[in-house]
Design a protein around this motif. Structure first.
Motif, PDB file in Angstrom:
ATOM      1  N   LYS A  28      -4.072   0.027  -6.242  1.00 36.85           N
ATOM      2  CA  LYS A  28      -2.839   0.367  -4.957  1.00 36.85           C
ATOM      3  C   LYS A  28      -2.363   1.983  -6.385  1.00 36.85           C
ATOM      4  O   LYS A  28      -3.077   2.634  -6.917  1.00 36.85           O
ATOM      5  CB  LYS A  28      -1.675  -0.833  -4.973  1.00 36.85           C
ATOM      6  CG  LYS A  28      -2.258  -1.916  -4.873  1.00 36.85           C
ATOM      7  CD  LYS A  28      -2.614  -1.828  -3.266  1.00 36.85           C
ATOM      8  CE  LYS A  28      -2.366  -3.463  -2.857  1.00 36.85           C
ATOM      9  NZ  LYS A  28      -3.349  -3.421  -1.970  1.00 36.85           N
TER      10      LYS A  28
ATOM     11  N   ALA B 286      -3.042   5.307   0.326  1.00 34.61           N
ATOM     12  CA  ALA B 286      -3.533   4.594  -0.014  1.00 34.61           C
ATOM     13  C   ALA B 286      -5.213   3.969   0.414  1.00 34.61           C
ATOM     14  O   ALA B 286      -6.211   3.699  -0.730  1.00 34.61           O
ATOM     15  CB  ALA B 286      -2.850   2.176  -0.028  1.00 34.61           C
TER      16      ALA B 286
ATOM     17  N   THR C 153       6.168  -4.819  -3.142  1.00 36.35           N
ATOM     18  CA  THR C 153       4.546  -3.981  -3.234  1.00 36.35           C
ATOM     19  C   THR C 153       3.416  -5.344  -4.208  1.00 36.35           C
ATOM     20  O   THR C 153       3.981  -6.004  -5.070  1.00 36.35           O
ATOM     21  CB  THR C 153       5.223  -2.749  -3.712  1.00 36.35           C
ATOM     22  OG1 THR C 153       3.916  -1.916  -3.553  1.00 36.35           O
ATOM     23  CG2 THR C 153       5.536  -2.474  -5.394  1.00 36.35           C
TER      24      THR C 153
ATOM     25  N   GLN D 269       1.011  -1.573  -0.057  1.00 38.32           N
ATOM     26  CA  GLN D 269       0.324   0.015   0.222  1.00 38.32           C
ATOM     27  C   GLN D 269       0.656   1.072  -0.042  1.00 38.32           C
ATOM     28  O   GLN D 269       0.563   2.591   0.245  1.00 38.32           O
ATOM     29  CB  GLN D 269      -1.109   0.028   1.578  1.00 38.32           C
ATOM     30  CG  GLN D 269      -1.837  -0.705   1.551  1.00 38.32           C
ATOM     31  CD  GLN D 269      -2.809  -1.375   2.597  1.00 38.32           C
ATOM     32  OE1 GLN D 269      -2.649  -0.354   3.198  1.00 38.32           O
ATOM     33  NE2 GLN D 269      -3.692  -1.676   2.892  1.00 38.32           N
TER      34      GLN D 269
ATOM     35  N   GLY E  26      -0.234   1.126  -9.560  1.00 38.65           N
ATOM     36  CA  GLY E  26      -1.427  -0.294 -10.608  1.00 38.65           C
ATOM     37  C   GLY E  26      -1.600  -0.392 -11.947  1.00 38.65           C
ATOM     38  O   GLY E  26      -1.262   0.144 -12.417  1.00 38.65           O
TER      39      GLY E  26
END
Length: 365
Positions: free
Chosen positions: A184, A283, A178, A158, A187
């Motif tokens: 996220k 996040a 990660t 996050q 992402g």
């Protein structure tokens, strides 16, 4: 309004993302294509870590790191119970035993003052979680780990983009892991993740493990998994990187705006503490409320979506109950009963944020 606005992000990046995807479709190298190495090199430059190994998910990243450390059955890994299940799930799947240490009530991250008492002769690693986008107290954790000869794996699913004492999340310990899950801070459009390390031997082990333990094609030198991140997902991440620094700045601005607006509108509302030597990429923008279900229902009626990260600490989950007593980790239990996340993404508008704040004030009135 969307809880996380991915549509506006895509609209801003459409040409870049589409061109990146089309390039992969044209060359047809869907597994370990050139975009994989390009993304890994870009993320090395961003974080400052020596190595980036892209993998199929943030969950897979944790598993591969534990395998690279040669975790043995019964080895213990100290972590937080206030996190998504994947953190403990991978410890157990790798044959280890999760040892839960309570959180700080202010940050919801693992309390380093409680870690040393949890270390035994079987302890192999410490796995702090950088929850909600704020890095845990990594200096204190690393000091304890160094004293006892332990590895540290930052679960940074996050917190990608966050800073701590001038360094980036994922470049703070033995490993940083990660996730590029779509919601996220950075992402892709499916599952994806990455491992970061500055240890050459561990990096090589992770690369081999992610491709079924192969040191070269059809030479399997260790047990591995099918853990590669596919080329299309790497292309999506590359398509987002040009805007990422702006998005991180925007998240910091929105987090500060939420703090100011909520403090003014709802005196006494408990907010997450962000320590002075770090920032938070939010996040999730999470607050603490009582009578959460009723508050969520009122917000839903007002058109404001919410979520709970997370409603039960892991030692209260049936699959992990044997790793702790129900009364253990009281701050984690309290947080699980009271946390509530509000809409948050880099494209959240001031008008939407004001709507959220007003609706929450009304819901708590």
């Amino acid at each position: 309004m969307d809880f996380i606005d991915l549509k506006s992000q895509y609209a801003a990046l459409r040409d870049n993302i589409n061109a990146r995807i089309q390039k992969v479709l044209d060359h047809g190298q869907y597994i370990l294509g050139p975009e994989v190495k390009e993304m890994e090199e870009a993320l090395v430059a961003y974080t400052g870590a020596k190595h980036c190994i892209s993998v199929a998910s943030g969950t897979e990243a944790l598993l591969i790191c534990l395998m690279a450390l040669d975790l043995q059955p019964g080895d213990e890994v100290i972590t937080s119970p206030f996190t998504f299940a994947a953190t403990a799930e991978m410890i157990v799947l790798a044959g280890g035993v999760p040892v839960f240490v309570d959180i700080q009530p202010g940050t919801a991250n693992i309390d380093p003052t409680l870690i040393e008492a949890a270390i035994t002769a079987r302890t192999k690693a410490i796995m702090p979680v950088s929850l909600y986008g704020q890095v845990a107290d990594m200096d204190a954790i690393n000091t304890i780990a160094g004293k006892h000869g332990l590895a540290v794996i930052e679960d940074a699913a996050q917190s990608f983009g966050a800073s701590y004492n001038g360094k980036k999340s994922c470049n703070l310990s033995t490993f940083g892991c990660t996730s590029f899950f779509p919601s996220k801070p950075l992402g892709c459009y499916g599952d994806g993740g990455a491992i970061f390390t500055s240890d050459d031997k561990l990096a090589q082990a992770c690369r081999e493990i992610r491709t079924h333990g192969q040191s070269q094609r059809y030479l399997h030198t260790r047990i591995g998994v099918g853990g590669r991140m596919d080329t299309l997902q790497c292309a999506v991440v590359l398509g987002k990187l040009d805007r990422f620094e702006w998005e991180v700045r925007r998240r910091l601005e929105l987090g500060e705006a939420y703090r100011a607006k909520l403090s003014a509108a709802i005196p006494g509302l408990q907010l997450l503490e962000v320590k002075g030597d770090r920032d938070c990429v939010w996040a999730q923008y999470t607050v603490f409320v009582d009578d959460r279900e009723a508050v969520q229902a009122r917000l839903k009626a007002a058109g404001v979506p919410t979520a709970v990260h997370y409603p039960r600490p892991l030692h209260h989950q049936p699959a992990y109950a044997k790793y702790g007593k129900p009364e253990d980790c009281p701050h984690s239990i309290d947080a699980a009963q009271r946390v509530m996340s509000l809409p948050m993404s880099a494209d959240l508008t001031e008008e939407q944020q004001d709507q959220v704040v007003a609706a929450l004030a009304q819901a708590l009135a």
